[in-house]
Design a protein around this motif. Sequence first.
Motif, PDB file in Angstrom:
ATOM      1  N   LEU A  80       0.842  -1.182   0.000  1.00  0.00           N
ATOM      2  CA  LEU A  80       0.000   0.000   0.000  1.00  0.00           C
ATOM      3  C   LEU A  80       0.891   1.251   0.000  1.00  0.00           C
ATOM      4  CD1 LEU A  80      -2.618  -1.239   2.620  1.00  0.00           C
ATOM      5  CD2 LEU A  80      -2.714  -1.434   0.122  1.00  0.00           C
ATOM      6  N   ASN A  81       0.254   2.416  -0.127  1.00  0.00           N
ATOM      7  CA  ASN A  81       0.982   3.674  -0.310  1.00  0.00           C
ATOM      8  C   ASN A  81       1.181   4.385   1.033  1.00  0.00           C
ATOM      9  OD1 ASN A  81       2.179   5.820  -1.615  1.00  0.00           O
ATOM     10  ND2 ASN A  81       0.240   6.831  -2.090  1.00  0.00           N
ATOM     11  N   HIS A  82       2.371   4.248   1.618  1.00  0.00           N
ATOM     12  CA  HIS A  82       2.635   4.756   2.959  1.00  0.00           C
ATOM     13  C   HIS A  82       4.142   4.987   3.094  1.00  0.00           C
ATOM     14  CE1 HIS A  82       1.229   5.392   7.022  1.00  0.00           C
ATOM     15  NE2 HIS A  82       2.140   4.578   7.523  1.00  0.00           N
ATOM     16  N   PRO A  83       4.568   5.987   3.864  1.00  0.00           N
ATOM     17  CA  PRO A  83       6.015   6.179   4.041  1.00  0.00           C
ATOM     18  C   PRO A  83       6.670   4.901   4.580  1.00  0.00           C
ATOM     19  CG  PRO A  83       4.789   8.037   4.945  1.00  0.00           C
ATOM     20  CD  PRO A  83       3.777   6.997   4.583  1.00  0.00           C
ATOM     21  N   GLN A  84       7.737   4.461   3.940  1.00  0.00           N
ATOM     22  CA  GLN A  84       8.431   3.186   4.239  1.00  0.00           C
ATOM     23  C   GLN A  84       7.598   1.940   3.887  1.00  0.00           C
ATOM     24  OE1 GLN A  84       8.708   4.803   7.906  1.00  0.00           O
ATOM     25  NE2 GLN A  84      10.233   6.218   7.091  1.00  0.00           N
ATOM     26  N   ASN A 128      -3.902  -1.890  -6.271  1.00  0.00           N
ATOM     27  CA  ASN A 128      -3.607  -2.956  -5.291  1.00  0.00           C
ATOM     28  C   ASN A 128      -4.720  -3.089  -4.256  1.00  0.00           C
ATOM     29  OD1 ASN A 128      -1.171  -3.578  -6.411  1.00  0.00           O
ATOM     30  ND2 ASN A 128       0.088  -2.796  -4.728  1.00  0.00           N
ATOM     31  N   VAL A 129      -5.150  -1.957  -3.698  1.00  0.00           N
ATOM     32  CA  VAL A 129      -6.117  -2.032  -2.603  1.00  0.00           C
ATOM     33  C   VAL A 129      -7.470  -2.504  -3.144  1.00  0.00           C
ATOM     34  CG1 VAL A 129      -6.866   0.403  -2.583  1.00  0.00           C
ATOM     35  CG2 VAL A 129      -6.918  -0.921  -0.484  1.00  0.00           C
ATOM     36  N   ARG A 130      -7.821  -2.102  -4.361  1.00  0.00           N
ATOM     37  CA  ARG A 130      -9.099  -2.569  -4.945  1.00  0.00           C
ATOM     38  C   ARG A 130      -9.039  -4.051  -5.272  1.00  0.00           C
ATOM     39  NH1 ARG A 130      -8.697   2.574  -5.073  1.00  0.00           N
ATOM     40  NH2 ARG A 130     -10.479   3.963  -5.319  1.00  0.00           N
ATOM     41  N   ARG A 131      -7.876  -4.516  -5.685  1.00  0.00           N
ATOM     42  CA  ARG A 131      -7.740  -5.950  -5.985  1.00  0.00           C
ATOM     43  C   ARG A 131      -7.855  -6.779  -4.692  1.00  0.00           C
ATOM     44  NH1 ARG A 131      -2.915  -6.222  -9.370  1.00  0.00           N
ATOM     45  NH2 ARG A 131      -1.892  -6.342  -7.364  1.00  0.00           N
ATOM     46  N   LEU A 132      -7.213  -6.290  -3.643  1.00  0.00           N
ATOM     47  CA  LEU A 132      -7.330  -6.998  -2.347  1.00  0.00           C
ATOM     48  C   LEU A 132      -8.793  -7.072  -1.906  1.00  0.00           C
ATOM     49  CD1 LEU A 132      -4.579  -5.652   0.095  1.00  0.00           C
ATOM     50  CD2 LEU A 132      -4.681  -7.927  -0.927  1.00  0.00           C
ATOM     51  N   ALA A 133      -9.511  -5.953  -2.094  1.00  0.00           N
ATOM     52  CA  ALA A 133     -10.876  -5.830  -1.543  1.00  0.00           C
ATOM     53  C   ALA A 133     -11.941  -6.511  -2.400  1.00  0.00           C
ATOM     54  CB  ALA A 133     -11.224  -4.349  -1.378  1.00  0.00           C
ATOM     55  N   ALA A 134     -11.585  -6.945  -3.609  1.00  0.00           N
ATOM     56  CA  ALA A 134     -12.595  -7.416  -4.567  1.00  0.00           C
ATOM     57  C   ALA A 134     -13.535  -8.458  -3.956  1.00  0.00           C
ATOM     58  CB  ALA A 134     -11.906  -7.992  -5.802  1.00  0.00           C
ATOM     59  N   GLY A 153       0.419   9.691   4.086  1.00  0.00           N
ATOM     60  CA  GLY A 153       0.283   8.229   3.994  1.00  0.00           C
ATOM     61  C   GLY A 153      -1.031   7.681   4.517  1.00  0.00           C
ATOM     62  N   HIS A 154      -2.061   8.536   4.599  1.00  0.00           N
ATOM     63  CA  HIS A 154      -3.344   8.053   5.123  1.00  0.00           C
ATOM     64  C   HIS A 154      -4.514   8.466   4.249  1.00  0.00           C
ATOM     65  CE1 HIS A 154      -1.720   6.304   8.694  1.00  0.00           C
ATOM     66  NE2 HIS A 154      -0.989   7.377   8.871  1.00  0.00           N
TER      67      HIS A 154
END
Length: 263
Positions: A150-154, A184-190, A214-215
């Motif tokens: 996911l999109n977050h620092p580090q 990525n997040v939409r694929r996880l949530a499908a 990052g939130h």
Amino acid sequence: MRIRFWGVRGSVPTPQPENLRYGGNTSCVEVRAGEQIFIFDCGTGFRCLGQQLGHEFNSRPVTAHIFVSHFHWDHIQGIPFFGPLYDRTENRFLFHASKRTRSLKRVMEEQMASPYFPVNTNEMKAQRDFYDLEEGQIELDDVAVQAAWLNHPQGCMGYRLETKDGVFVYATDNEPGDAVFDKNVRRLAAGADVLVYDSQYLPEEYAARKRGWGHSHWREAINIVMESGAKELILYHHDPDHDDRCIDNVVKEARNHYPRAIL
Ligand SMILES: [Zn+2]
Ligand SMILES: [Zn+2]
């Protein structure tokens, strides 16, 4: 599948009276699927889960899979206070995390190193196994787990747990607006039965001064649930400055757009 929230707060614990309905402990969610125990993140709520497991299992050994999304304090601070790690050699914990920034084993040793903590990891009697979980899928008996960045620092890992009772998705600490991570997040949530998603900020706070932190916010959570076909949305990882009244308003507004949203 039974899901229990032991900490829903982001960033730092907030045990003030005005926060106590939703709770002041940081990130920790427990999922039971049949006999198996899955734990997502080890913020300060992890300590209370340890107490509960101690009562429930009493003299019987505990085994659990523990997924750590990333190593910011609000996702690891409960580890040194988790009783079942110290109690008995028969307890077994299988830790899953990405090694890309550092191994979780080393993170645990460092967070308990002198002078930050009075004892080190040698005091933990339980069996601890560490697995490097990168993007992709693993099978744990009859349960499949998918992981994606996911999109977050580090960086931060999101997880999708597929059990015969249902599909649970844990996606916290994610900022919208990057095409790869949005996908990525939409694929996880499908099609998931339950989506737990980062709702740290109000949409207007995010737009005004929190870009790049990052939130996410509840409006993006609803975009994801609608675009991915997930069913129940659980807004999670609340800002330390959002008291219960503020969070009540979030759920009210969110339900105007998507009735199956809860906190
Ligand atoms: Zn966090
Ligand atoms: Zn974080």
